[in-house]
Write an enzyme that holds these catalytic residues in place. Sequence first.
Site, PDB file in Angstrom:
ATOM      1  N   ARG A 136      -5.430   6.320  -7.930  1.00  0.00           N
ATOM      2  CA  ARG A 136      -5.074   7.739  -7.956  1.00  0.00           C
ATOM      3  C   ARG A 136      -4.919   8.239  -9.393  1.00  0.00           C
ATOM      4  NH1 ARG A 136      -0.027   7.844  -3.930  1.00  0.00           N
ATOM      5  NH2 ARG A 136      -0.163  10.093  -4.319  1.00  0.00           N
ATOM      6  N   LEU A 180       0.860  -1.178   0.000  1.00  0.00           N
ATOM      7  CA  LEU A 180       0.000   0.000   0.000  1.00  0.00           C
ATOM      8  C   LEU A 180       0.898   1.230   0.000  1.00  0.00           C
ATOM      9  CD1 LEU A 180      -2.687  -0.844   2.738  1.00  0.00           C
ATOM     10  CD2 LEU A 180      -2.922  -1.060   0.256  1.00  0.00           C
ATOM     11  N   ASP A 181       0.438   2.293  -0.653  1.00  0.00           N
ATOM     12  CA  ASP A 181       1.175   3.553  -0.608  1.00  0.00           C
ATOM     13  C   ASP A 181       1.311   4.014   0.842  1.00  0.00           C
ATOM     14  OD1 ASP A 181       1.170   3.518  -3.362  1.00  0.00           O
ATOM     15  OD2 ASP A 181      -0.508   4.921  -3.557  1.00  0.00           O
ATOM     16  N   LYS A 182       2.329   4.778   1.118  1.00  0.00           N
ATOM     17  CA  LYS A 182       2.599   5.250   2.474  1.00  0.00           C
ATOM     18  C   LYS A 182       1.385   5.923   3.118  1.00  0.00           C
ATOM     19  CE  LYS A 182       5.651   8.334   5.114  1.00  0.00           C
ATOM     20  NZ  LYS A 182       6.831   9.251   5.064  1.00  0.00           N
TER      21      LYS A 182
END
Length: 240
Positions: A153, A53-55
């Site tokens: 995104r 997962l993205d930060k």
Amino acid sequence: MRNKIDIIAETEHWIALNKPSGLLSIPDREQSEPSLKDWLNEKYGKVWIVHRLDKFTSGLIVFAKDEATHKLLSKQFEEREVEKFYLGLVHGTPVQEEGSIDAAIMEHSVKKSTYVTHAKGKASLTDYKVLHEYGSYSWVQFQIHTGRTHQIRVHMKHIGHPIVCDDIYGTTVPVLLSSLKRKKFKLSKADEEERPLMNRLALHAWKLKFTDVDGTTKELEAPVSKDLKAMLQQFEKWIK
């Protein structure tokens, strides 16, 4: 770090956690800050990465505890057999309340670690469904059928409705209560400036459905994080 991380489910073969926003899933190249994998390695000796997962994306993430489980789960992700659902807040409301975004994605030719839709990119498919409209925002459910970096995104930017507080594909402008209450809003005497309802990437990994090592179907769900929940409660209160 233990106090910040909720364990969603755990077996002898894997562990699923609700990752808080702001925490790396795995160490970066510079080892500049702690990651979820670091904590798990310390706790279990060694874990294997299944997906990331993205930060600043909160939510459900699974790590394998042994090599065989890692191979099994990774294969399911690679072959698009895992059902992956997210929730997020976007700017505006899509013209169609639900639909599919079928647009190939590739890395930007100049901006490193940034991605764009492009005919020469890798096939990417995202389904979306608007769950609630809140004025100039919408709360949306996503299902991704591919696992491209920054897929949701990039796709939401592609259709003109970027994720709220996306510093790469949208704007960092926070969600403020004053923008909801308008004339009724008054700053507390104790506060010198307004505290944002949301000032981080408003995206949450919600559900995963996969085949477990024993052949049964496993469905996991990570409750929406406290900051997103509080924001939605304010929306319900002030936006009719």
